[in-house]
Design a protein around this motif. Structure first.
Motif, PDB file in Angstrom:
ATOM      1  N   VAL B 257       0.783  -1.281   0.020  1.00 23.07           N
ATOM      2  CA  VAL B 257       0.141   0.108  -0.129  1.00 23.07           C
ATOM      3  C   VAL B 257       1.023   1.153  -0.024  1.00 23.07           C
ATOM      4  CG1 VAL B 257      -1.673   1.488   1.302  1.00 23.07           C
ATOM      5  CG2 VAL B 257      -1.950  -1.157   1.025  1.00 23.07           C
ATOM      6  N   GLU B 258       1.746   1.152   1.069  1.00 24.43           N
ATOM      7  CA  GLU B 258       2.673   2.534   1.148  1.00 24.43           C
ATOM      8  C   GLU B 258       3.463   2.872  -0.253  1.00 24.43           C
ATOM      9  OE1 GLU B 258       3.734   1.945   5.621  1.00 24.43           O
ATOM     10  OE2 GLU B 258       5.160   1.353   4.334  1.00 24.43           O
ATOM     11  N   ARG B 259       3.854   1.769  -0.918  1.00 21.53           N
ATOM     12  CA  ARG B 259       4.446   1.929  -2.350  1.00 21.53           C
ATOM     13  C   ARG B 259       3.692   2.265  -3.504  1.00 21.53           C
ATOM     14  NH1 ARG B 259       9.513  -2.278  -2.342  1.00 21.53           N
ATOM     15  NH2 ARG B 259      10.207  -1.517  -0.341  1.00 21.53           N
ATOM     16  N   GLY B 260       2.306   2.404  -3.286  1.00 17.87           N
ATOM     17  CA  GLY B 260       1.269   2.570  -4.262  1.00 17.87           C
ATOM     18  C   GLY B 260       0.902   1.391  -5.270  1.00 17.87           C
ATOM     19  N   TYR B 261       1.441   0.204  -4.789  1.00 13.60           N
ATOM     20  CA  TYR B 261       1.332  -0.861  -5.604  1.00 13.60           C
ATOM     21  C   TYR B 261      -0.251  -1.442  -5.466  1.00 13.60           C
ATOM     22  CZ  TYR B 261       6.335  -1.039  -5.746  1.00 13.60           C
ATOM     23  OH  TYR B 261       7.440  -0.733  -5.636  1.00 13.60           O
ATOM     24  N   MET B 262      -0.729  -0.994  -4.402  1.00 11.42           N
ATOM     25  CA  MET B 262      -2.209  -1.798  -3.879  1.00 11.42           C
ATOM     26  C   MET B 262      -2.875  -0.414  -3.345  1.00 11.42           C
ATOM     27  SD  MET B 262      -3.404  -4.891  -1.713  1.00 11.42           S
ATOM     28  CE  MET B 262      -2.663  -4.558   0.209  1.00 11.42           C
ATOM     29  N   PRO B 263      -4.055  -0.244  -3.835  1.00  7.52           N
ATOM     30  CA  PRO B 263      -4.843   1.002  -3.325  1.00  7.52           C
ATOM     31  C   PRO B 263      -5.256   0.770  -1.769  1.00  7.52           C
ATOM     32  CG  PRO B 263      -6.263  -0.480  -4.762  1.00  7.52           C
ATOM     33  CD  PRO B 263      -4.834  -1.235  -4.927  1.00  7.52           C
ATOM     34  N   ARG B 264      -5.265   1.833  -1.250  1.00  7.59           N
ATOM     35  CA  ARG B 264      -5.734   1.922   0.084  1.00  7.59           C
ATOM     36  C   ARG B 264      -7.135   1.764   0.249  1.00  7.59           C
ATOM     37  NH1 ARG B 264      -2.890   6.015   1.436  1.00  7.59           N
ATOM     38  NH2 ARG B 264      -1.179   5.216   2.563  1.00  7.59           N
ATOM     39  N   ASP B 265      -7.936   1.732  -0.794  1.00  2.82           N
ATOM     40  CA  ASP B 265      -9.308   1.522  -0.762  1.00  2.82           C
ATOM     41  C   ASP B 265      -9.582   0.044  -0.537  1.00  2.82           C
ATOM     42  OD1 ASP B 265     -10.183   4.137  -1.144  1.00  2.82           O
ATOM     43  OD2 ASP B 265      -9.696   3.989  -3.396  1.00  2.82           O
ATOM     44  N   VAL B 266      -8.692  -0.599  -0.546  1.00  4.40           N
ATOM     45  CA  VAL B 266      -9.080  -2.228  -0.492  1.00  4.40           C
ATOM     46  C   VAL B 266      -9.753  -2.333   0.897  1.00  4.40           C
ATOM     47  CG1 VAL B 266      -7.374  -3.161  -2.258  1.00  4.40           C
ATOM     48  CG2 VAL B 266      -6.690  -2.778   0.340  1.00  4.40           C
ATOM     49  N   VAL B 267      -9.643  -1.537   1.781  1.00  2.00           N
ATOM     50  CA  VAL B 267     -10.150  -1.618   3.246  1.00  2.00           C
ATOM     51  C   VAL B 267     -11.877  -1.282   3.285  1.00  2.00           C
ATOM     52  CG1 VAL B 267      -8.161  -1.041   4.433  1.00  2.00           C
ATOM     53  CG2 VAL B 267      -9.731   0.697   3.920  1.00  2.00           C
ATOM     54  N   ASN B 268     -12.170  -0.716   2.315  1.00  2.00           N
ATOM     55  CA  ASN B 268     -13.468  -0.107   2.119  1.00  2.00           C
ATOM     56  C   ASN B 268     -14.439  -1.056   0.873  1.00  2.00           C
ATOM     57  OD1 ASN B 268     -13.910   1.557   4.082  1.00  2.00           O
ATOM     58  ND2 ASN B 268     -12.946   3.214   3.123  1.00  2.00           N
ATOM     59  N   VAL B 269     -13.847  -2.155   0.517  1.00  4.35           N
ATOM     60  CA  VAL B 269     -14.489  -2.938  -0.606  1.00  4.35           C
ATOM     61  C   VAL B 269     -15.813  -3.799   0.139  1.00  4.35           C
ATOM     62  CG1 VAL B 269     -14.165  -4.560  -2.294  1.00  4.35           C
ATOM     63  CG2 VAL B 269     -12.466  -3.038  -1.709  1.00  4.35           C
ATOM     64  N   THR B 270     -16.919  -3.703  -0.646  1.00  7.90           N
ATOM     65  CA  THR B 270     -18.061  -4.394  -0.137  1.00  7.90           C
ATOM     66  C   THR B 270     -17.952  -5.967   0.120  1.00  7.90           C
ATOM     67  OG1 THR B 270     -19.285  -2.641  -1.287  1.00  7.90           O
ATOM     68  CG2 THR B 270     -20.535  -4.196  -0.149  1.00  7.90           C
ATOM     69  N   ASP B 271     -17.717  -6.369  -1.134  1.00  8.03           N
ATOM     70  CA  ASP B 271     -17.483  -8.017  -0.774  1.00  8.03           C
ATOM     71  C   ASP B 271     -16.348  -8.246  -1.958  1.00  8.03           C
ATOM     72  OD1 ASP B 271     -20.371  -8.663  -2.182  1.00  8.03           O
ATOM     73  OD2 ASP B 271     -18.644  -9.074  -3.264  1.00  8.03           O
ATOM     74  N   GLN B 272     -15.832  -9.603  -1.859  1.00 14.00           N
ATOM     75  CA  GLN B 272     -14.972  -9.914  -2.775  1.00 14.00           C
ATOM     76  C   GLN B 272     -15.149 -10.055  -4.261  1.00 14.00           C
ATOM     77  OE1 GLN B 272     -12.527 -13.442  -0.443  1.00 14.00           O
ATOM     78  NE2 GLN B 272     -14.488 -13.634   0.146  1.00 14.00           N
ATOM     79  N   GLY B 273     -16.452  -9.947  -4.408  1.00 12.42           N
ATOM     80  CA  GLY B 273     -16.836  -9.836  -5.773  1.00 12.42           C
ATOM     81  C   GLY B 273     -17.122  -8.365  -6.380  1.00 12.42           C
ATOM     82  N   ASP B 274     -16.797  -7.397  -5.557  1.00 10.62           N
ATOM     83  CA  ASP B 274     -17.100  -6.122  -5.728  1.00 10.62           C
ATOM     84  C   ASP B 274     -16.017  -5.404  -6.678  1.00 10.62           C
ATOM     85  OD1 ASP B 274     -18.417  -3.842  -5.497  1.00 10.62           O
ATOM     86  OD2 ASP B 274     -17.130  -3.227  -3.813  1.00 10.62           O
ATOM     87  N   VAL B 275     -15.462  -4.141  -6.193  1.00 10.05           N
ATOM     88  CA  VAL B 275     -14.647  -3.659  -7.035  1.00 10.05           C
ATOM     89  C   VAL B 275     -13.273  -4.161  -7.193  1.00 10.05           C
ATOM     90  CG1 VAL B 275     -15.293  -1.046  -6.832  1.00 10.05           C
ATOM     91  CG2 VAL B 275     -14.250  -2.137  -5.044  1.00 10.05           C
ATOM     92  N   THR B 276     -12.774  -4.912  -6.563  1.00 13.25           N
ATOM     93  CA  THR B 276     -11.415  -5.829  -6.762  1.00 13.25           C
ATOM     94  C   THR B 276     -11.545  -6.334  -7.997  1.00 13.25           C
ATOM     95  OG1 THR B 276     -12.241  -7.417  -5.349  1.00 13.25           O
ATOM     96  CG2 THR B 276     -10.442  -5.865  -4.495  1.00 13.25           C
ATOM     97  N   VAL B 277     -12.949  -7.116  -8.347  1.00 10.82           N
ATOM     98  CA  VAL B 277     -12.888  -7.828  -9.512  1.00 10.82           C
ATOM     99  C   VAL B 277     -13.110  -6.745 -10.839  1.00 10.82           C
ATOM    100  CG1 VAL B 277     -14.494  -9.407 -10.782  1.00 10.82           C
ATOM    101  CG2 VAL B 277     -14.017  -9.599  -8.373  1.00 10.82           C
ATOM    102  N   ARG B 278     -13.789  -5.578 -10.653  1.00 12.45           N
ATOM    103  CA  ARG B 278     -13.799  -4.562 -11.395  1.00 12.45           C
ATOM    104  C   ARG B 278     -12.760  -4.001 -11.807  1.00 12.45           C
ATOM    105  NH1 ARG B 278     -16.788   0.365  -9.410  1.00 12.45           N
ATOM    106  NH2 ARG B 278     -14.572   1.095  -9.849  1.00 12.45           N
ATOM    107  N   TRP B 279     -11.682  -3.769 -10.885  1.00 12.91           N
ATOM    108  CA  TRP B 279     -10.537  -3.322 -11.236  1.00 12.91           C
ATOM    109  C   TRP B 279      -9.762  -4.000 -12.159  1.00 12.91           C
ATOM    110  CZ3 TRP B 279      -9.501  -2.046  -5.334  1.00 12.91           C
ATOM    111  CH2 TRP B 279     -10.196  -0.773  -4.875  1.00 12.91           C
TER     112      TRP B 279
END
Lengths: 288, 471
Positions: B257-279
Motif C-alpha cells: 500500500v505504502e508504495r502505491g502498488y495496492m490501493p488503500r481503498d481495499v479496506v472499504n470494498v463491499t465484498d470479494q466480488g465487488d470493486v477488486t474484480v472490477r479493477w
C-alpha cells in the motif's frame, strides 16, 4: 362511554406497543446484564454478569472512539442540516421561477435508498474516487485526500454525507412551519422599518422555535441511530475508526456474537437519546 | 335461502300449532339434513386435503437463484426427488449472505429452523456446539466413505467423533493475473515470491501507471480470510500475532500500500466480488487475490474468452521453495436438530440423493472444487484454470480451529481491524498486531488460550510437514 370501554379501544395499540417496543427494549436491557454468546443464546443458558458488559465496553478503546464519533456525527449533522434546511426554507418562502421543480430536486436525497446514496459516497470518497479526482483536476490538491481511509478524517466524511441526506427532512419541516407565520407580522414590521435580517431574527426564528426544537429532537433520534450509511460506506472502518453506536452494536452481535456487550452498547445509546430528547422537550415548553 | 325460510317459518309458531308444527318439523329436518350434508362435505374436504397434503422440506441457503448450486438444486435435485417422493415438496429459500447466520440464530432460538440448513463452514463448529444440527453419524457412515473427505472438512463438520454436517464443496484463494498487462510491463514471470511480487508491481506502476495488486481487506471475516494465506505461509498464527512471522506478513501488505502498488481503498470494498474484480476486469489492476468461485460468477467462460489473458497462479510465498497455505471456504449442510423423525428420514434422503448419487454430476455441473479426494480428478481434467485451487485444497486449513473455535469470530475481527489500521497507516504493523494480540489473549482464560494456541500451532506444523512430504 364507560371508562372500561375506553380502555378496550386502546387495547390493540397497547398490545402492539408492548409486543414491538416494550418487550424488545426490556429484553435488550436484560441481555445487557448477561454473558450471551452464540451458544448460550440458542440454548438459553446465559449467565448473569451484573455490570461486567458495561465495564468491558467502557474500557474498550473502540467504544470510547464510538462515543466521540456519535457525538461529533450527531452534533455536526444536526447543526448543518438545520442551518442549510432553514436557509433553503427561507428561500423557498419567496416566489420565483422553477420553484416547484427545484423543491422536488431538494427532496431527492430523501427518496433515494441509502444503499444507493451510500454506494455513491463510497465511490465518491475513495482515494481514487470522484471527489479527489475533481479536486486534483482543479489543481486544489496534489495528493488525494484520504476521506474514508484515514482514521481522523473518516467520521467527518461520513458526517458530510449524512448532512446531505438530512437536509430535505429539515427543510420540509421548517418550510411548513414558515408558511404558518402570518404575513401581517412581516408587513407591520416593514412599516416599522425592520430590515430583512431583523425580520428573520425577531419574527421568524422566535415563532419557529417550537418547530425548530421538534426538528432538532427528531434529528437527534434519527441521527443517533444511523446505521445503513456507515455500514455501506465503511462498515465502521478503517480499523473500527468510524463506528457509531448502531454499527458497533451490530458488529458486536453479528460479527463477534457478543450479544450481551452489543445490548449494553444499545442501552447506553438509548440512555443518551432519551436524555437529549427529554431536555429538548423541556426547552419546548419554556418561554423564550 | 336459509334466511328467507327462517322469516317464513318462525311466525307460524303460535298461529297454527298443528299445521305449523308439522311444517316446522319438516323444515327442521331439512335443516338437519342440510347441516349433515355440509358437515359431510367439510369432513370429506378435510380428509381429501389431508391425503393430498404435501410434506414440505425447506432448504435455506444464501445463494442467489442465478448461481450454479441453487440452479442444480432447482433443475436436477428437486425434479428427481419429486419423481421418487411425489407427496414431498422441497422448497429452496434464499436469505441474503450477511443475514443467514443471524437468521439461523433466531430460528434456533424460536424453534423454527428449516429442515435442511446450509451454513458457511466457519460457523459450523459453533452451531454444532449450540445443538443446531442433528447427529447424522449413523446415516453418513452407512451411505458414504467418510475418510474420503479431506481432513480439514472432517475436522470442521464433526465433534468428538460424531458427524453433524457434510461439506458440499470447497474453495480457496489464489493469484489471478492478466498476462497481457504483465507482458506490457515487462514482467516475464508470474511472481511466485514476495520479492518478485514487489518487483513486478514496481514495473507495472512505472510503465502502466496502474495498480499491480489488489485484495480484499474490509472489516469482516472475508478480510481476515484473505490475510490468512500471507500469515500462515510465513509461519504465523492468529493466536500469535505479536510474533515476527505475523508482523512480517502484515508489513509486506503494508509495503504494497505504502508504495502505491495496492490501493488503500481495499479496506472499504463491499465484498470479494465487488470493486477488486472490477479493477481486474477493466485493467486498473494487473493481479488480484480471489477465489475459484469467480469462475462461476464474474469470470465465466465467455468473459474469460473475451479477456483472453487471465491466468491463475498460487499466491506468492515469502521465500522460494515454500507453498502457500490457504484457508478453505465452502458451505456445509446439516439437518435441524428439532426435526421430527418422519421429516428427518425424508431430509436425509434428499441429502443422500445429493451427496451420494448426484455428487459427481454436481461437481461437473457447478465446477466447484470437491471436498473428497476421489472426485478431484474430474475438475482437474475439465478445468485447467482451477488447478492451483485443487492443489491447495488438500492442505487447506479450517479457520475456526486455527483461531480458538468458538472465539474465532472475535479473533478474526481483531485481526482484520489490526490489518486495516496498518494498511491505512493508523498504526505500524508491529503496534497494530501487538495490540491485537493482547486483545485476543484477553478473550480467553490463560489455559484456554494455551490450548487453542497449541492446537493452531500443531495443525500448522503438521500441514507444513505433510506438504513437504507430499512434494
Amino acid at each position: 362511554m364507560k371508562q372500561r370501554e375506553l380502555y378496550l379501544f386502546v387495547l390493540p395499540a397497547l398490545v402492539i406497543v408492548a409486543a414491538f417496543a416494550v418487550y424488545p427494549t426490556v429484553y435488550n436491557f436484560v441481555l445487557s446484564f448477561r454473558d450471551v454468546n452464540l451458544i448460550s443464546f440458542i440454548r438459553g443458558t446465559s449467565r448473569f454478569v451484573a455490570f461486567s458488559n458495561y465495564l468491558e465496553i467502557f474500557k474498550d478503546s473502540t467504544f470510547q472512539s464510538t462515543v466521540l464519533n456519535t457525538l461529533v456525527f450527531t452534533a455536526l449533522s444536526i447543526f448543518f442540516q438545520l442551518v442549510i434546511g432553514f436557509l433553503l426554507a427561507l428561500l423557498f418562502n419567496y416566489e420565483f421561477p422553477l420553484k416547484g421543480f427545484l423543491q422536488a430536486l431538494i427532496m431527492i436525497p430523501w427518496v433515494m435508498p441509502i444503499i444507493v446514496s451510500g454506494s455513491f459516497f463510497r465511490w465518491c470518497f475513495s482515494d481514487d474516487g470522484l471527489l479527489n479526482n475533481f479536486l486534483i483536476s482543479l489543481g486544489l490538491i496534489q495528493e488525494p485526500i484520504r476521506w474514508i481511509t484515514s482514521k481522523s478524517l473518516v467520521i467527518f466524511s461520513l458526517t458530510l454525507a449524512n448532512i446531505w441526506l438530512g437536509i430535505p427532512f429539515n427543510f420540509i419541516l421548517l418550510y411548513t412551519g414558515l408558511r404558518k407565520i402570518p404575513e401581517e407580522l412581516y408587513e407591520s414590521a416593514e412599516m416599522d422599518g425592520a430590515s430583512s435580517f431583523q425580520k428573520v431574527l425577531y419574527i421568524t426564528i422566535p415563532l419557529l422555535r417550537p418547530v425548530i426544537i421538534t426538528t432538532v429532537a427528531l434529528g437527534c433520534i434519527f441521527t443517533m441511530k444511523v446505521f445503513d450509511l456507515v455500514w455501506v460506506v465503511t462498515k465502521g472502518g478503517p480499523g473500527g475508526a468510524s463506528h457509531l453506536f448502531s454499527t458497533l452494536s451490530y458488529s458486536l452481535a453479528f460479527d463477534r456474537f457478543q450479544f450481551g456487550k452489543s445490548a449494553a452498547v444499545l442501552v447506553v445509546m438509548l440512555a443518551i437519546v432519551l436524555a437529549l430528547v427529554a431536555w429538548l422537550n423541556l426547552m419546548r415548553f419554556e418561554e423564550p | 335461502m336459509c334466511c328467507r325460510d327462517e322469516k317464513r317459518v318462525w311466525p307460524l309458531k303460535g298461529a297454527s300449532k298443528k299445521k305449523g308444527g308439522v311444517k316446522m318439523l319438516r323444515i327442521l329436518g331439512m335443516r338437519r339434513m342440510l347441516a349433515a350434508t355440509i358437515m359431510g362435505c367439510l369432513l370429506g374436504l378435510y380428509f381429501w386435503g389431508f391425503s393430498q397434503e404435501k410434506i414440505t422440506i425447506t432448504i435455506q441457503t444464501y445463494w442467489r437463484s442465478t448461481e450454479s448450486t441453487p440452479r442444480f438444486i432447482e433443475q436436477v435435485l428437486i425434479p428427481e426427488f419429486a419423481k421418487r417422493y411425489p407427496n414431498v415438496e422441497v422448497k429452496l429459500v434464499y436469505v441474503p449472505g450477511g443475514e443467514l447466520l443471524p437468521t439461523i440464530l433466531m430460528q434456533a432460538a424460536s424453534g423454527t429452523l428449516p429442515e435442511i440448513i446450509m451454513a458457511d463452514n466457519p460457523w459450523v463448529p459453533q452451531l454444532i456446539e449450540a445443538g443446531v444440527f442433528k447427529d447424522i453419524t449413523r446415516e453418513v457412515m452407512a451411505a458414504l466413505d467418510w475418510s474420503d473427505f479431506f481432513e480439514g472438512h472432517r475436522l470442521v463438520t464433526s465433534k468428538d467423533g460424531r458427524i453433524y454436517a457434510l461439506q458440499l464443496h470447497t474453495n480457496n484463494l489464489a493469484l489471478f493475473y492478466r498476462k497481457s498487462l504483465l507482458e506490457k510491463a515487462g514482467v516475464d514471470k508470474v511472481p511466485a515470491t514476495w520479492d518478485e511480487l514487489l518487483e513486478a508491481c514496481e514495473k507495472i506502476k512505472a510503465t502502466l501507471g496502474i495498480y499491480g495488486f489488489v485484495m480484499y481487506a474490509a472489516a469482516d471475516e472475508a478480510g481476515t480470510w484473505q490475510f490468512e494465506p500471507f500469515l500462515w505461509t510465513n509461519g504465523g498464527s492468529l493466536l500469535e500475532l505479536d510474533q515476527p512471522e505475523a508482523i512480517e506478513a502484515l508489513q509486506f501488505l503494508t509495503t504494497l500500500v505504502e508504495r502505491g502498488y495496492m490501493p488503500r481503498d481495499v479496506v472499504n470494498v463491499t465484498d470479494q466480488g465487488d470493486v477488486t474484480v472490477r479493477w481486474f476486469l477493466t485493467g486498473e489492476a494487473a493481479m488480484m487475490i480471489n477465489g475459484n468461485w469467480e469462475f462461476g460468477w464474474h469470470l465465466t467462460p465467455d468473459v474469460l474468452q473475451q479477456l483472453g489473458d487471465v491466468g491463475v497462479a498460487p499466491i506468492p510465498v515469502p521465500k522460494e521453495g515454500l507453498k502457500p497455505i490457504v484457508p478453505f471456504g465452502g458451505e456445509c449442510f446439516g439437518i435441524a436438530s428439532t426435526i421430527d423423525p418422519q421429516k428427518f428420514a425424508i431430509a436425509w434422503e434428499f441429502i443422500k440423493l445429493w451427496f451420494v448419487e448426484k455428487i459427481g454430476e454436481y461437481y461437473q455441473w457447478s465446477g466447484h472444487i470437491p471436498t473428497r479426494a476421489s472426485y478431484t480428478h474430474m475438475v482437474w481434467e475439465a478445468q485447467p484454470l482451477q488447478r492451483p485451487f485443487l492443489e491447495q485444497a488438500q492442505y487447506a486449513l479450517p479457520r475456526p480451529l486455527m483461531g480458538g473455535i468458538e472465539k474465532y469470530p472475535n479473533v478474526s475481527m481483531e485481526t482484520i481491524l489490526a490489518v486495516q489500521k496498518a494498511l491505512t497507516g493508523t498504526q505500524t504493523p508491529q503496534q497494530a498486531f501487538i495490540e491485537a494480540a493482547n486483545k485476543i489473549r484477553s478473550l480467553f482464560t490463560p489455559e484456554e488460550y494455551e490450548m487453542y494456541r497449541k492446537m493452531a500451532r500443531d495443525i500448522l506444523d503438521q500441514t507444513r510437514a505433510r506438504m513437504l512430504a507430499g512434494g
